[in-house]
Design a protein around this motif. Structure first.
Motif, PDB file in Angstrom:
ATOM      1  N   TRP A 178     -22.242  13.456  21.593  1.00  0.00           N
ATOM      2  CA  TRP A 178     -23.182  12.244  22.033  1.00  0.00           C
ATOM      3  C   TRP A 178     -24.396  12.457  20.940  1.00  0.00           C
ATOM      4  O   TRP A 178     -25.063  13.400  21.199  1.00  0.00           O
ATOM      5  N   LEU A 180     -27.856  10.717  20.580  1.00  0.00           N
ATOM      6  CA  LEU A 180     -28.636   9.714  21.493  1.00  0.00           C
ATOM      7  C   LEU A 180     -30.088   9.670  20.778  1.00  0.00           C
ATOM      8  O   LEU A 180     -30.708  10.621  20.597  1.00  0.00           O
ATOM      9  N   TYR A 207     -19.899   9.410  20.839  1.00  0.00           N
ATOM     10  CA  TYR A 207     -20.819   8.351  21.346  1.00  0.00           C
ATOM     11  C   TYR A 207     -22.084   8.456  20.660  1.00  0.00           C
ATOM     12  O   TYR A 207     -22.734   9.055  20.711  1.00  0.00           O
ATOM     13  N   SER A 209     -25.607   6.277  20.513  1.00  0.00           N
ATOM     14  CA  SER A 209     -26.462   5.363  21.323  1.00  0.00           C
ATOM     15  C   SER A 209     -28.008   5.323  21.109  1.00  0.00           C
ATOM     16  O   SER A 209     -28.587   6.442  20.706  1.00  0.00           O
ATOM     17  N   GLY A 210     -28.477   4.169  21.081  1.00  0.00           N
ATOM     18  CA  GLY A 210     -29.937   4.047  20.963  1.00  0.00           C
ATOM     19  C   GLY A 210     -30.351   3.682  19.646  1.00  0.00           C
ATOM     20  O   GLY A 210     -29.848   3.984  18.635  1.00  0.00           O
ATOM     21  N   SER A 213     -30.851   6.281  16.796  1.00  0.00           N
ATOM     22  CA  SER A 213     -29.732   6.794  16.124  1.00  0.00           C
ATOM     23  C   SER A 213     -29.380   6.001  14.804  1.00  0.00           C
ATOM     24  O   SER A 213     -28.411   5.000  15.094  1.00  0.00           O
ATOM     25  N   ASP A 242     -23.177   2.436  19.953  1.00  0.00           N
ATOM     26  CA  ASP A 242     -23.566   1.425  21.265  1.00  0.00           C
ATOM     27  C   ASP A 242     -24.968   1.108  21.043  1.00  0.00           C
ATOM     28  O   ASP A 242     -26.202   1.998  21.205  1.00  0.00           O
ATOM     29  N   GLY A 243     -25.367  -0.181  20.301  1.00  0.00           N
ATOM     30  CA  GLY A 243     -26.773  -0.233  19.962  1.00  0.00           C
ATOM     31  C   GLY A 243     -27.350   0.534  18.663  1.00  0.00           C
ATOM     32  O   GLY A 243     -28.723   0.203  18.670  1.00  0.00           O
ATOM     33  N   ALA A 244     -26.698   1.227  18.229  1.00  0.00           N
ATOM     34  CA  ALA A 244     -27.344   1.998  17.224  1.00  0.00           C
ATOM     35  C   ALA A 244     -27.337   1.403  15.691  1.00  0.00           C
ATOM     36  O   ALA A 244     -26.040   0.834  15.247  1.00  0.00           O
ATOM     37  N   GLY A 270     -23.519  -4.223  20.814  1.00  0.00           N
ATOM     38  CA  GLY A 270     -25.032  -4.036  21.147  1.00  0.00           C
ATOM     39  C   GLY A 270     -25.787  -4.828  20.242  1.00  0.00           C
ATOM     40  O   GLY A 270     -25.772  -4.849  19.136  1.00  0.00           O
ATOM     41  N   ALA A 273     -26.987  -3.157  16.978  1.00  0.00           N
ATOM     42  CA  ALA A 273     -26.067  -2.268  16.194  1.00  0.00           C
ATOM     43  C   ALA A 273     -25.709  -2.857  14.822  1.00  0.00           C
ATOM     44  O   ALA A 273     -24.629  -3.474  14.589  1.00  0.00           O
TER      45      ALA A 273
END
Length: 282
Positions: A178, A180, A207, A209-210, A213, A242-244, A270, A273
């Motif tokens: 992960w 993050l 994964y 995310s954010g 990242s 995810d949204g990165a 997201g 992204a």
């Protein structure tokens, strides 16, 4: 240990095994140490390396350390993270360790919150000289085999097997890796033997995310399949962005092998992204 330089816990050889287990707080706490070595040490299991004797917090915590090496050790069964690097820890290395497995590399004694956490640290490396095996971690929380968070940057992950034991049997982590809100990290390398294997996670393999990242590189990894072609699927997606924004997933000369995962091979989702590049994966 506090403000130490070149100190050692354990050493190579059967007679030099060190056991640090059953403590109320951390097993090993190294604060601002420089070039210390933790070698051939059992952290969180009994002297035989098979029965659990957890430390009440992280097995090993490196706080603001520089150039510390954790090698040839078993870090399993602890109540928080197996290994955590915090407070700007940098240039540390974890090499040839079992994290979440017993001394044989077979039975699973996972660390509750996750295997390894790098929080805000930089230029740390998992793998390089000997293979790490990280499995059975994160089931007491929401962690992963490896978690990079709070701006962790320029860290590298090579020659590490996530979610399998030493025989290649599925053992799992809650999540494989992960990332993050952490930029400029590299997972994988095209040098022979340096590839990562990320399999059998109960959720996603990787994964990310954010919006923090950004510019992470995920290349030359085996995700859901072993280098020998054996299917060991992750239960979620192989890779989930995810949204990165602005990450690299594979390369024409550094492809990932992503196969058989129970979710999507590569998912990008997201509003944040944007600008991710997906190249040369199979």
């Amino acid at each position: 240990m506090t403000d130490t330089r070149g100190s050692a816990i354990g050493a190579a050889g059967a007679s030099n095994v060190c056991v640090v287990s059953g403590n109320n707080f951390y097993g090993v706490f190294d604060e601002r140490g420089v070039e210390d070595v933790i070698d051939n040490t059992i952290v969180g299991l009994g002297p035989d390396g098979t029965n659990v004797a957890p430390n009440g917090m992280d097995g090993i915590r490196l706080a603001g350390t520089t150039g510390v090496v954790v090698r040839g050790s078993v870090i399993s069964g602890n109540s928080d993270w197996g290994i955590s690097m915090t407070d700007g820890a940098g240039q540390n290395r974890v090499d040839g360790c079992f994290i979440g497995l017993d001394r044989s590399g077979l039975a699973g004694w996972g660390n509750d919150l996750g295997g390894v956490r790098i929080s805000g640290g930089y230029n740390n490396v998992l793998g390089d000289i000997a293979t790490n095996y990280i499995a059975r971690n994160g089931f007491g929380g929401s962690g992963a085999g490896l978690q990079l968070d709070t701006g962790a940057r320029f860290n590298g992950v090579v020659q590490t097997v996530f979610g399998l034991d030493v025989t290649g049997a599925a053992a799992g982590n809650l999540l494989g890796i992960w990332i993050l809100n952490s930029p400029n990290n590299a997972v994988g390398d095209n040098f022979p033997g340096m590839q990562n294997t990320i399999c059998a996670s109960f959720d996603d393999g990787i994964y990310v995310s954010g919006t923090g990242s950004v510019n992470n590189t995920l290349a030359y990894n085996y995700i859901g399949i072993t280098p020998g072609g054996v299917s060991r699927p992750n239960s979620g997606d192989g890779i989930f962005i995810d949204g990165a924004p602005g990450n690299w997933i594979g390369d024409r000369t550094w492809p990932n092998s992503i196969c058989g995962n129970l979710g999507v091979g590569i998912r990008v989702s997201g509003a944040g992204a944007a600008g991710n590049r997906i190249l040369g994966n199979g």
